[in-house]
Scaffold this active site. Sequence first.
Site, PDB file in Angstrom:
ATOM      1  CG  ASP A 163      -1.824   1.147   1.366  1.00  0.00           C
ATOM      2  OD1 ASP A 163      -2.141   1.772   0.341  1.00  0.00           O
ATOM      3  OD2 ASP A 163      -2.191   1.477   2.508  1.00  0.00           O
ATOM      4  CG  ASN A 410       4.482  -4.313   7.145  1.00  0.00           C
ATOM      5  OD1 ASN A 410       4.209  -4.004   8.304  1.00  0.00           O
ATOM      6  ND2 ASN A 410       3.608  -4.189   6.150  1.00  0.00           N
ATOM      7  CD  GLU A 411       0.033  -5.641   7.623  1.00  0.00           C
ATOM      8  OE1 GLU A 411      -0.381  -5.655   6.450  1.00  0.00           O
ATOM      9  OE2 GLU A 411      -0.565  -5.087   8.558  1.00  0.00           O
ATOM     10  CG  ASN A 465       1.137  -3.772  11.307  1.00  0.00           C
ATOM     11  OD1 ASN A 465       1.803  -3.307  12.221  1.00  0.00           O
ATOM     12  ND2 ASN A 465       1.593  -3.881  10.075  1.00  0.00           N
ATOM     13  CE1 TYR A 467      -4.572   0.491  10.051  1.00  0.00           C
ATOM     14  CE2 TYR A 467      -3.572  -1.684   9.927  1.00  0.00           C
ATOM     15  CZ  TYR A 467      -3.471  -0.310   9.798  1.00  0.00           C
ATOM     16  OH  TYR A 467      -2.287   0.268   9.422  1.00  0.00           O
ATOM     17  CE1 TYR A 471      -8.482  -1.151   5.203  1.00  0.00           C
ATOM     18  CE2 TYR A 471      -6.802  -1.391   6.881  1.00  0.00           C
ATOM     19  CZ  TYR A 471      -7.222  -0.867   5.673  1.00  0.00           C
ATOM     20  OH  TYR A 471      -6.381  -0.076   4.936  1.00  0.00           O
ATOM     21  CD  GLU A 504       1.035  -0.826   9.486  1.00  0.00           C
ATOM     22  OE1 GLU A 504      -0.118  -0.948   9.040  1.00  0.00           O
ATOM     23  OE2 GLU A 504       2.053  -1.112   8.832  1.00  0.00           O
ATOM     24  CD1 TRP A 549      -1.263   3.125   8.135  1.00  0.00           C
ATOM     25  CD2 TRP A 549       0.895   2.745   8.659  1.00  0.00           C
ATOM     26  NE1 TRP A 549      -0.569   2.974   6.966  1.00  0.00           N
ATOM     27  CE2 TRP A 549       0.747   2.739   7.257  1.00  0.00           C
ATOM     28  CE3 TRP A 549       2.165   2.551   9.221  1.00  0.00           C
ATOM     29  CZ2 TRP A 549       1.835   2.527   6.407  1.00  0.00           C
ATOM     30  CZ3 TRP A 549       3.214   2.335   8.371  1.00  0.00           C
ATOM     31  CH2 TRP A 549       3.046   2.321   6.978  1.00  0.00           C
ATOM     32  CE  LYS A 568      -5.991   2.868   7.344  1.00  0.00           C
ATOM     33  NZ  LYS A 568      -5.752   2.680   5.890  1.00  0.00           N
TER      34      LYS A 568
HETATM   35  C1  GCB Z   1      -1.157  -2.229   6.724  1.00  0.00           C
HETATM   36  C2  GCB Z   1       0.116  -2.073   6.012  1.00  0.00           C
HETATM   37  C3  GCB Z   1       0.373  -0.664   5.557  1.00  0.00           C
HETATM   38  C4  GCB Z   1      -0.916  -0.053   5.023  1.00  0.00           C
HETATM   39  C5  GCB Z   1      -1.929  -0.041   6.137  1.00  0.00           C
HETATM   40  C6  GCB Z   1      -3.282   0.519   5.677  1.00  0.00           C
HETATM   41  O1  GCB Z   1      -1.414  -3.156   7.434  1.00  0.00           O
HETATM   42  O2  GCB Z   1       1.213  -2.548   6.739  1.00  0.00           O
HETATM   43  O3  GCB Z   1       1.343  -0.671   4.572  1.00  0.00           O
HETATM   44  O4  GCB Z   1      -0.741   1.216   4.496  1.00  0.00           O
HETATM   45  O5  GCB Z   1      -2.154  -1.339   6.588  1.00  0.00           O
HETATM   46  O6  GCB Z   1      -3.497   1.711   5.754  1.00  0.00           O
HETATM   47  O7  GCB Z   1      -4.112  -0.274   5.230  1.00  0.00           O
END
Ligand code: GCB
Length: 598
Positions: A163, A410-411, A465, A467, A471, A504, A549, A568
Amino acid sequence: MLYPIMTESRNLTDLSGVWKFYLDDETKKVDVTKPLETNEIMAVPGSFNDQAVFSKIRNHAGTVWYERNFSIHKKLLDQRIVLRFGSVTHKAVVYINGKYVAEHQGGFTPFEVEINDFIISEKNRITVAVNNILDHTTLPVGNYIERKNEEGKIIRKVDENFDFFNYAGIHRPVKIYTTPKEYIKDIIITYDVEGNRARIYTDVKTIGDFDQVKVTILDKEWKEVSYSVGEKTENVVENLKFWQPMNAYLYTARVETYKDGELVDIYEEPFGIRTIEVKKGKFLINGKPFYFKGFGKHEDTYINGRGLNEAANVLDLNLFKWIGANSFRTSHYPYSEEMMRLADQQGIVVIDEVPAVGLYEGFGFNFNIEEEKANTWDRMGTKEAHEQVIKELIDRDKNYACVVMWSIANEPASHEKGAYEYFKPLVKLVKDLDPQKRPTTIVNIMMATPDKDLVYNLIDVISLNRYYGWYVQTGDLKAAEEALRKELKEWEKICPNKPIVFTELGADTISGFHAIDDIPFTEEYQVRYYQTNHKVFDEFKNVVGEQVWNFADFETKVGIQRVQGNKKGIFNRAREPKMISHVMRKRWINIPNFDYKK
Ligand code: GCB
C-alpha cells in the site's frame, strides 16, 4: 559500509542536481557509448514520477535513463575514487564514459564502485539505467504483468503488492569520494557496559598494509577520552554518558592508519552507547522499561516522492518533539542514511525494517480471503533478495545506537504453511550478522491471530498491526474494543514474556471532514478510534508501545479504498495537524519514555 564523509584524507563531491533524463519506451536501443539523446531533465535525488507531470512517465514501468557529466580535480587522480549511490529504486546499471561499471538490485540500500579505471582526466559522463520492475522475486513484492498491444509491443505493468506508490528513480544522493589507495574499509563498534563504565571494542577493516591503526574515542566536545592501537582494539570509557531516547549522546571513534610514520587514512564514526534487553515482557533500554510512542512513517513528500527531502526530515522530527513521540519504524524499507544519522543525533528510537513487504498472496485490503486458496510461500521466490537486504541493511546500520530492533518483514503471511520454514533461517542470519545482537521482530498481520501465527516463537518482540474499528467492526467502536481486548488476552496467554508493540493502527481521515456520530473518515472518528484503542492498551502490562499508522498521509496506488492516497496520517501530507494530533500530543506528553507500566 561507511557513510561518505570528508576528512583530512578523504574528499567528497556531491553529484546532486539536475540530470538528463530519458524514458526508455523500448522503441530504440540506447547506445551508452554516446550521450543520451534527450531534452528531458530530472532532479537528483528525487522520484521521477511526480516531477514528470505526464502519465506516460509517472506510471512508467520499465527502464529510464539518467545522465550527467563530471570532472575530477586533477590533484585527486592519484587517489582511490569511489562512486557511491545512496539508493536507486529498484535496479541500477551504471556506465562511465560508455563502459559498464556496476549494477545493483534493491531500491533502498547504498552501493559503490571504484571508478579509477574508467575516468579520463577532463570530462566524464555517467549514465544510469534505472529499472522499477518488481515481481515475486524482488523486495518489495510486485505483481508484474506483461501484455502485447496491437502493434506487438510489450506493455509492462507493476501492480504493487503493498500500500504505497511505487516511486522510482535516483532517490538518494550520488557522491564521489576519494580515499588513499590503502584505506579504512569498515569500522564495527560493539561494547560492554558495567555501571557507568564501558569497554568499547572497535574492529577496523582495512585494505592495504599499515604499520599502525589508532583508534581514539572522542566525547561530544571533541575531547579525547581514550585511545588504543590495533585493528581490533578495546577502549575504556569512564563516567559514561548514555545514548538515551530523546537525549542522545554521541561519542566519535576517530580511526587513523599510519605507514612509515605518516598518517594515511582517517575516518570518524559517531556512535552512541546504550544497552537493550528484552526481559519478562519488557523492552529495556539502558536497563529501564521503555515505552514506544511514535509512528510508522514513509519517505513520502510532495514533488520529491520518495526522494531524499532533508527539510521534510527535519520538520518531521521536530513534529515528533511537538507531539511527544520518541520513535518510528522505517516502514516498509530502509530509510536514507541521512535520516538514520538524524535519528541517532536526535535520540529517536528506530525499529529498522528491510523492504520485505508484500509477502502475502492475498494482499488487497481484503481481510476475508479464503485461507485454503492462499499459497504465499510456494509462490514467492524472495529468499535470495531477502538475504541480500538483510546483509546490506545490517552492514549499513550496525553502528547506530538509534536502531534498537530489526524488523525482518511487514505483514508476511505468517499464518500460512511454510512461514516458519521461510523465516527461521532469516532470523538466524540477522542474529549472526548483527554485531550488537539486537532483538528481532516480524510485523504481524491481522489475520495471523495468536491461534494461527506460525512465527512468533522465532522472534523477541510481538509487533501487531491492528485495525479494529477500521477494516473490521468499521464504525462500531464498542465491538472493536472488545475484539482487541480479546486478542490481546490471547497473546499474553501464549507468550507471557514477550513484549507487544503496536506497530500500526489507524483510520483514514480527511482533514476537514466532521461529524457528531461515529462516521469513518471524519476527524472526530479518528479521535474516538484512537481513544478506544488507548483505553485497551493501558490495560495490558505487556503492551510496551504504540506506533500509529501513519505519521502523515501518503501517496499509494489507486483503488476504491483510497481517496487520493492513504489518509491515515496524524498529519496530512503537507504536515498540517489533524484534530487527532492534539489528542495524541496530550496523551504522549504525559507518558514518560521509561517506566510507564510498572
Ligand atoms: C497495513 C500495512 C500498511 C498499510 C496499512 C493501511 O497493514 O502494513 O502498509 O498502508 O495497513 O493503511 O491499510
